[in-house]
Design a protein around this motif. Structure first.
Motif, PDB file in Angstrom:
ATOM      1  N   VAL A 222      40.008  30.496  17.089  1.00  0.00           N
ATOM      2  CA  VAL A 222      39.107  31.632  16.806  1.00  0.00           C
ATOM      3  C   VAL A 222      38.078  31.242  15.735  1.00  0.00           C
ATOM      4  CG1 VAL A 222      38.989  33.946  15.808  1.00  0.00           C
ATOM      5  CG2 VAL A 222      40.753  33.404  17.499  1.00  0.00           C
ATOM      6  N   ALA A 223      38.527  30.553  14.686  1.00  0.00           N
ATOM      7  CA  ALA A 223      37.604  30.152  13.614  1.00  0.00           C
ATOM      8  C   ALA A 223      36.503  29.251  14.163  1.00  0.00           C
ATOM      9  CB  ALA A 223      38.380  29.447  12.503  1.00  0.00           C
ATOM     10  N   MET A 224      36.875  28.295  14.999  1.00  0.00           N
ATOM     11  CA  MET A 224      35.870  27.368  15.528  1.00  0.00           C
ATOM     12  C   MET A 224      35.007  28.033  16.600  1.00  0.00           C
ATOM     13  SD  MET A 224      37.727  23.647  15.395  1.00  0.00           S
ATOM     14  CE  MET A 224      39.228  24.041  16.311  1.00  0.00           C
ATOM     15  N   PHE A 225      35.576  29.038  17.290  1.00  0.00           N
ATOM     16  CA  PHE A 225      34.748  29.764  18.254  1.00  0.00           C
ATOM     17  C   PHE A 225      33.675  30.579  17.531  1.00  0.00           C
ATOM     18  CE2 PHE A 225      33.911  33.775  20.520  1.00  0.00           C
ATOM     19  CZ  PHE A 225      33.191  33.235  21.573  1.00  0.00           C
ATOM     20  N   LEU A 226      34.021  31.078  16.345  1.00  0.00           N
ATOM     21  CA  LEU A 226      33.019  31.822  15.572  1.00  0.00           C
ATOM     22  C   LEU A 226      31.828  30.924  15.253  1.00  0.00           C
ATOM     23  CD1 LEU A 226      32.503  34.564  14.265  1.00  0.00           C
ATOM     24  CD2 LEU A 226      33.614  33.721  12.191  1.00  0.00           C
ATOM     25  N   PHE A 227      32.116  29.687  14.871  1.00  0.00           N
ATOM     26  CA  PHE A 227      31.034  28.728  14.601  1.00  0.00           C
ATOM     27  C   PHE A 227      30.240  28.451  15.880  1.00  0.00           C
ATOM     28  CE2 PHE A 227      29.314  24.432  14.218  1.00  0.00           C
ATOM     29  CZ  PHE A 227      28.681  24.504  12.990  1.00  0.00           C
ATOM     30  N   ALA A 228      30.953  28.281  16.999  1.00  0.00           N
ATOM     31  CA  ALA A 228      30.279  28.023  18.278  1.00  0.00           C
ATOM     32  C   ALA A 228      29.421  29.207  18.685  1.00  0.00           C
ATOM     33  CB  ALA A 228      31.315  27.729  19.362  1.00  0.00           C
ATOM     34  N   GLY A 229      29.899  30.423  18.397  1.00  0.00           N
ATOM     35  CA  GLY A 229      29.128  31.610  18.752  1.00  0.00           C
ATOM     36  C   GLY A 229      27.833  31.699  17.963  1.00  0.00           C
TER      37      GLY A 229
ATOM     38  N   PHE B  59      36.077  22.377  23.770  1.00  0.00           N
ATOM     39  CA  PHE B  59      37.280  21.771  23.178  1.00  0.00           C
ATOM     40  C   PHE B  59      37.813  22.619  22.037  1.00  0.00           C
ATOM     41  CE2 PHE B  59      40.133  19.280  20.749  1.00  0.00           C
ATOM     42  CZ  PHE B  59      40.761  18.463  21.680  1.00  0.00           C
ATOM     43  N   ASN B  60      36.974  22.868  21.037  1.00  0.00           N
ATOM     44  CA  ASN B  60      37.479  23.510  19.816  1.00  0.00           C
ATOM     45  C   ASN B  60      37.919  24.951  20.043  1.00  0.00           C
ATOM     46  OD1 ASN B  60      36.572  21.078  18.926  1.00  0.00           O
ATOM     47  ND2 ASN B  60      35.487  21.873  17.156  1.00  0.00           N
ATOM     48  N   THR B  61      37.472  25.563  21.153  1.00  0.00           N
ATOM     49  CA  THR B  61      37.945  26.909  21.473  1.00  0.00           C
ATOM     50  C   THR B  61      38.904  26.875  22.666  1.00  0.00           C
ATOM     51  OG1 THR B  61      35.859  27.863  20.717  1.00  0.00           O
ATOM     52  CG2 THR B  61      37.237  29.238  22.132  1.00  0.00           C
ATOM     53  N   VAL B  62      38.430  26.363  23.795  1.00  0.00           N
ATOM     54  CA  VAL B  62      39.220  26.475  25.032  1.00  0.00           C
ATOM     55  C   VAL B  62      40.467  25.590  24.982  1.00  0.00           C
ATOM     56  CG1 VAL B  62      39.183  26.204  27.529  1.00  0.00           C
ATOM     57  CG2 VAL B  62      37.159  27.079  26.351  1.00  0.00           C
ATOM     58  N   THR B  63      40.298  24.345  24.583  1.00  0.00           N
ATOM     59  CA  THR B  63      41.474  23.462  24.545  1.00  0.00           C
ATOM     60  C   THR B  63      42.450  23.898  23.462  1.00  0.00           C
ATOM     61  OG1 THR B  63      40.199  21.621  25.451  1.00  0.00           O
ATOM     62  CG2 THR B  63      42.233  21.064  24.297  1.00  0.00           C
ATOM     63  N   MET B  64      41.938  24.378  22.343  1.00  0.00           N
ATOM     64  CA  MET B  64      42.845  24.917  21.309  1.00  0.00           C
ATOM     65  C   MET B  64      43.637  26.097  21.872  1.00  0.00           C
ATOM     66  SD  MET B  64      42.560  23.198  18.377  1.00  0.00           S
ATOM     67  CE  MET B  64      42.816  24.183  16.918  1.00  0.00           C
ATOM     68  N   ALA B  65      42.965  26.936  22.666  1.00  0.00           N
ATOM     69  CA  ALA B  65      43.672  28.074  23.272  1.00  0.00           C
ATOM     70  C   ALA B  65      44.703  27.607  24.289  1.00  0.00           C
ATOM     71  CB  ALA B  65      42.662  29.012  23.933  1.00  0.00           C
TER      72      ALA B  65
END
Length: 547
Positions: free
Chosen positions: A361-368, A398-404
């Motif tokens: 979630v933290a890295m998805f925020l950056f990606a968003g 990677f940082n969102t989908v693979t982490m999930a």
């Protein structure tokens, strides 16, 4: 959510490991087949990425020649998307969806099995292309014409031919899988499981597969047309024969931008299951979060042109698609807000699935944030074709989908195998992955802002520092898979036996045995309330006495 159960005929549960190598129609077996096969190809894709990053460790060309470099990054992107993320998501959905909605099976078990067995065919075609005299495809995972329709070898069977054939087969497999999952969710929900009682993971899978069915035929059709241009003399996209290569870009991105949400939506579903379980709180704004999944699907069909701002796109179209691209941040932001509100003042437990979910979630925020930047026409044109795009994309895939995916695998591992994994190895895996992923992909942003273009094997020495950091991060990321493999294999063979509900979680899948029997439930569940009843008196009940 409260349930009663209707007795059904029991069947013997097969336990033979050989079923995982057979043409099984059991959705649970197919789910595991998808996950294991996808992870094997993930290792190939990761190995290719490490070779690419080894080449980029220094400004000079000193590891592989340019043709092989082009082939490696083409295969890295293709394998990671078509043989890792898509199949892994479908595998997890195959295993979980019938359990989560109280069904015995999927709607079309044979179709489901055929869809899976096409995946190894795709992988074999792509890897075999390295051994062709002409070498593997080198036109990138987007395969733009006219580069992709050049055939200097003159051979009918060449790397690009096999790439297009593989992508076409992958598309057929995904459409078959989508038909099966959407029909299953529509038609096979247990009594009382209304749409607004479905877990968010089911909502996100449903939304993603609807998107898949609506958009994927455009890419599959374009791949077939490109194959004919390359091999049989047609001129759909050839600029040398009055074809139009920009039409291919439209068809490609009409699917390939929504494809990002096909990949990301199930990840959002995993976060929505894991975070409430380890925060011991109901998911904040459940209905809004569920419906926002569908909104993301709808809006994402209207954003594809933002990949073509630099392709002589008319200004009115740029402005229109800039607005729609920014609009998709609204339902996505709703989800991030809901996860944050769920965590707020929760009783947090930092087991491995929660660590991967929070990290994702933290890295998805950056990606968003970087995604909203890229939706802006002036900024997008400024960083067009630079490493900033690569960095943003990898923070999503990677940082969102693979982490999930890692979060989901750890969370449901006890349910799938009947065994507990090692927390120590799991946390080591998380920290190596989290640190490696950020070291690898964050430097791509400043590199892009400084002007380093992507898809090159040698570069100006001024970019060396950030490239060294990114390459070291890539090697650490590659090493991070080792504790995961050791943990999963050893735990599945000799791990401590798991309880039916080791996390004390809600959800129908936790009311059956670990692993589940062949028809999932001894009795058909009847659902009478919403999910995520953490801390509430009407949590799931595993027998009729709760009614």
């Amino acid at each position: 959510m409260t349930n009663i159960f209707i007795k059904s005929a029991s069947e013997p549960e097969p336990t033979n490991w050989k079923r995982y190598f057979s043409f099984s129609t059991d959705h649970k077996v197919i789910g595991v087949q998808y996950l294991v096969t996808a992870f094997i190809f993930f290792l190939f894709g990761g190995l290719f990425a490490m070779i690419v990053r080894a080449e980029l460790l220094t400004p000079q060309l000193d590891v592989v020649d340019r043709s092989l470099y082009n082939g490696l990054f083409t295969m890295h992107g293709t394998i990671m998307i078509f043989l890792w993320i898509f199949p892994a998501n479908v595998g997890l959905a195959n295993y979980l969806i019938p359990l989560m909605i109280g069904a015995k099976e999927t709607a079309f078990p044979v179709l489901n099995a055929i869809a899976f067995w096409l995946i190894p065919v795709v992988g074999i075609l792509l890897l075999f292309s390295f051994f062709l005299p002409s070498g593997t495809a080198q036109a990138g995972w987007w395969s733009y014409p006219p580069v992709s329709i050049q055939n200097p070898s003159g051979h009918l069977i060449n790397g690009e031919f096999l790439w297009l054939l593989a992508v076409t087969i992958s598309g057929i497999s995904s459409i078959m899988g989508g038909v099966n999952l959407v029909t299953t969710i529509f038609r096979m929900r247990s009594p009382g499981m209304t749409f607004l009682r479905m877990p968010v993971y089911v909502w996100t899978t449903f939304s993603a597969q609807l998107l898949q069915l609506f958009c994927l035929p455009a890419l599959t059709g374009a791949a077939i047309m490109l194959l004919f241009d390359l091999s049989f003399g047609t001129d759909f996209f050839s600029p040398f024969k009055q074809g139009d290569p920009v039409i291919y870009q439209h068809l490609f991105w009409f699917y390939s931008h929504p494809a990002v949400y096909v990949m990301a939506l199930p990840a959002f579903g995993v976060f929505s299951e894991v975070i409430p379980a380890f925060a011991r709180k109901p998911l904040f704004g459940y209905k809004t979060v569920a419906i926002s999944s569908l909104l993301i699907s709808v809006i994402s069909t209207l954003v594809w042109v933002h990949h073509m701002f630099a392709s002589a796109t008319p200004n009115w179209m740029r402005i229109l698609f800039m607005a729609t691209s920014m609009l998709v941040a609204v339902p996505t932001g709703i989800k991030v807000f809901a996860w944050t509100a769920t965590i707020w003042r929760g009783k947090l437990h930092f087991q491995t699935p929660m660590l991967f979910a929070l990290g994702g979630v933290a890295m998805f925020l950056f990606a968003g944030i970087s995604g909203v930047m890229l939706a802006s026409v002036p900024f997008d044109i400024h960083v067009n074709n630079t490493y900033f795009i690569v960095g943003h994309f990898h923070y999503v895939v990677f940082n969102t989908v693979t982490m999930a995916l890692y979060a989901g695998i750890y969370f449901w591992f006890p349910k799938i195998t009947g065994r507990m994994y090692s927390e120590g190895w799991g946390k080591l895996h998380f920290w190596l992955t989290f640190i490696g992923a950020n070291l690898n992909f964050f430097p791509m942003h400043p590199l892009g802002l400084q002007g380093m273009v992507r898809r090159i094997s040698s570069y100006d020495p001024q970019y060396t520092g950030w490239n060294v950091v990114a390459s070291l991060g890539a090697f650490l990321l590659g090493m991070s898979t080792l504790p995961f493999i050791a943990n999963i294999v050893s735990s599945w063979l000799r791990g401590r036996k798991a309880l039916n509900n080791p996390w004390n979680a809600t959800g129908l899948e936790w009311t059956t045995s670990s692993p589940p029997p062949i028809e999932n439930f001894e009795e058909i569940p009847i659902v009478t309330s919403e999910p995520y009843g953490y801390g509430e008196s009407h949590r799931l009940a595993a027998d009729s006495s709760s009614i």
